[in-house]
Design an enzyme around this catalytic site. Structure first.
Site, PDB file in Angstrom:
ATOM      1  N   SER A  95       0.838  -1.202   0.000  1.00  0.00           N
ATOM      2  CA  SER A  95       0.000   0.000   0.000  1.00  0.00           C
ATOM      3  C   SER A  95       0.869   1.246   0.000  1.00  0.00           C
ATOM      4  CB  SER A  95      -0.924  -0.001   1.227  1.00  0.00           C
ATOM      5  OG  SER A  95      -0.168   0.280   2.396  1.00  0.00           O
ATOM      6  N   SER A 105       0.817   3.675   2.300  1.00  0.00           N
ATOM      7  CA  SER A 105       0.813   4.340   3.607  1.00  0.00           C
ATOM      8  C   SER A 105       2.180   4.854   4.035  1.00  0.00           C
ATOM      9  CB  SER A 105       0.268   3.387   4.672  1.00  0.00           C
ATOM     10  OG  SER A 105       1.175   2.330   4.921  1.00  0.00           O
ATOM     11  N   LYS A 156       5.048   0.491   9.538  1.00  0.00           N
ATOM     12  CA  LYS A 156       4.858   1.908   9.833  1.00  0.00           C
ATOM     13  C   LYS A 156       6.132   2.427  10.500  1.00  0.00           C
ATOM     14  CE  LYS A 156       0.412   1.483   8.782  1.00  0.00           C
ATOM     15  NZ  LYS A 156      -0.172   2.036   7.532  1.00  0.00           N
ATOM     16  N   SER A 158      -3.087   6.727   5.818  1.00  0.00           N
ATOM     17  CA  SER A 158      -2.494   5.631   6.571  1.00  0.00           C
ATOM     18  C   SER A 158      -3.406   5.244   7.731  1.00  0.00           C
ATOM     19  CB  SER A 158      -1.115   6.037   7.107  1.00  0.00           C
ATOM     20  OG  SER A 158      -0.603   5.047   7.974  1.00  0.00           O
TER      21      SER A 158
END
Length: 303
Positions: free
Chosen positions: A108, A110, A165, A268
Site C-alpha cells: 500500500s 501508507s 509503519k 495511513s
C-alpha cells in the site's frame, strides 16, 4: 483458509516442512540406509559367490554387473531422495527467515514517499531481540525500537497480517498530533517544507515536508483536503490513554507498547485508528529495498 491467512502462517508451514524433511533425512541416515546396506551386502555376497563358481568353470567375471546391482540396491526411494535434497535448503531458509532477515513486499501507499508500492524490502529480525519462531516469544534481549525506526509488526486487529509503519512513540511517551504536526513529550518536531509530491498513479499533489524524529530525517506527506481530526477511531485496548478532538489527538504510550504512524499521514490506517502495538507483535526493523521490478533505482537503504 484464504490466501492471506495462508501467507500469514508461512512461518508455521516452513517449520512443519523443516521438521518433516528433517525427520525423513534422519530416518534415512540412521536407519533406512543401514537396512539398504545390509540387504545390498547379502545380495552382493550371493552375487560374488555365483561369480566365483563361474570363474572356477572358466566363465569371465561380470564386474560391471556388480556395480550396477550395487547402485540399484543402495538407491534411495524417491520420497526419501527428495526429502533429503530439500531438507538443508528448507532448514537454511527457515533459520535465515526466523532469526536473521525476512523479505516483505510493500502492498500500500501508507509509507510513501519513504517506501513505494511494489518495493521488496528486507527486515532485520534480530535488531529488537532474538525471538522464537511461530510463537514470536523474545528469548534474548538486544535492542528496543527507537523513535524514527521503520518497523514491521503483526496487525493488532488481525495478527495473520504484517504491517509496516514508523515508530513515533515508545513506552511512556506523550504523543500529541495537532493540525498535522507531531509533538513528543512536549517538544514539537522539526519540519521543513519541500516541493509538492506528485502521486503518479492518482495524478494528485500532496504537501511534502522533511520531518526529524530522534535524529532520523525522513519525508512525510499531508493531504490538504483531509481533515486534521481522526475519523471513527476503534475502541482499542487502553483507548482511555488517548483523547480525540477536532484538531487531532493526544495519547500516552503504555509500558511494553509502541505508537506507529505512516509517513503518508492522511492516507495511513495506523495507531491513531487501531491503537498501540504490543512488544510481542514486533517482527523486525525494515532497512533495505532489495528490488522493485517497476523501478530499479529504488534499490538501496532508505534509513
Amino acid at each position: 483458509m484464504n490466501l492471506q491467512a495462508l501467507l500469514g502462517n508461512f512461518a508455521l508451514i516452513l517449520f512443519i516442512l523443516t521438521v518433516a524433511t528433517g525427520v525423513i533425512w534422519c530416518l534415512d541416515v540412521f536407519y533406512l540406509s543401514k537396512q539398504r546396506r545390509a540387504r545390498a551386502d547379502a545380495v552382493l555376497a550371493e552375487f560374488d559367490a555365483r561369480n566365483a563358481r563361474l570363474v572356477a568353470e572358466g566363465v569371465p567375471q561380470d564386474v560391471n554387473g556388480r556395480s550396477a546391482l550395487a547402485a540399484k540396491l543402495m538407491r534411495q526411494p524417491t520420497w526419501v531422495e527428495y526429502s533429503g535434497s530439500f531438507f538443508p535448503v528448507i532448514a537454511l531458509v527457515f533459520v535465515l527467515r526466523s532469526f536473521l532477515f525476512e523479505p516483505f513486499k510493500i502492498p500500500s501507499s501508507s509509507m510513501v514517499p519513504t517506501l513505494q508500492i511494489g518495493d521488496l524490502i528486507l527486515v532485520n529480525k534480530f535488531t529488537y531481540g532474538i525471538r522464537l519462531p511461530i510463537v514470536n516469544k523474545k528469548i534474548i534481549e538486544v535492542n528496543n525500537p527507537q523513535r524514527g525506526d521503520v518497523m514491521v509488526f503483526k496487525y493488532p486487529r488481525d495478527t495473520s497480517l504484517d504491517y509496516i509503519k514508523r515508530v513515533v512513540g515508545v513506552p511512556g511517551d506523550k504523543i500529541v498530533y495537532r493540525n498535522k504536526r507531531l509533538t513528543i513529550n512536549g517538544k514539537e518536531l522539526s519540519y521543513q517544507q519541500l516541493p509538492d509530491y506528485l502521486d503518479e498513479e492518482r495524478l494528485t499533489y500532496s504537501k511534502q515536508y522533511q520531518e526529524i524524529i530522534n535524529g532520523v530525517t525522513h519525508r512525510i506527506l499531508n493531504d490538504e483536503r483531509a481533515p486534521a481530526y481522526v475519523p471513527n477511531p476503534d475502541d482499542f485496548p487502553q483507548r482511555n490513554l488517548c483523547s480525540y478532538n477536532s484538531e487531532g489527538f493526544a495519547c500516552t504510550v503504555p509500558p511494553g507498547h509502541y505508537f506507529m504512524m505512516g509517513d503518508n499521514r492522511d492516507n495511513s490506517l495506523d495507531s491513531r485508528y487501531w491503537g498501540f502495538v504490543p512488544d510481542e507483535y514486533i517482527v523486525g526493523k525494515a532497512f533495505f529495498v532489495w528490488m522493485n521490478l517497476g523501478n530499479l533505482k529504488r534499490i538501496g537503504s532508505f534509513q
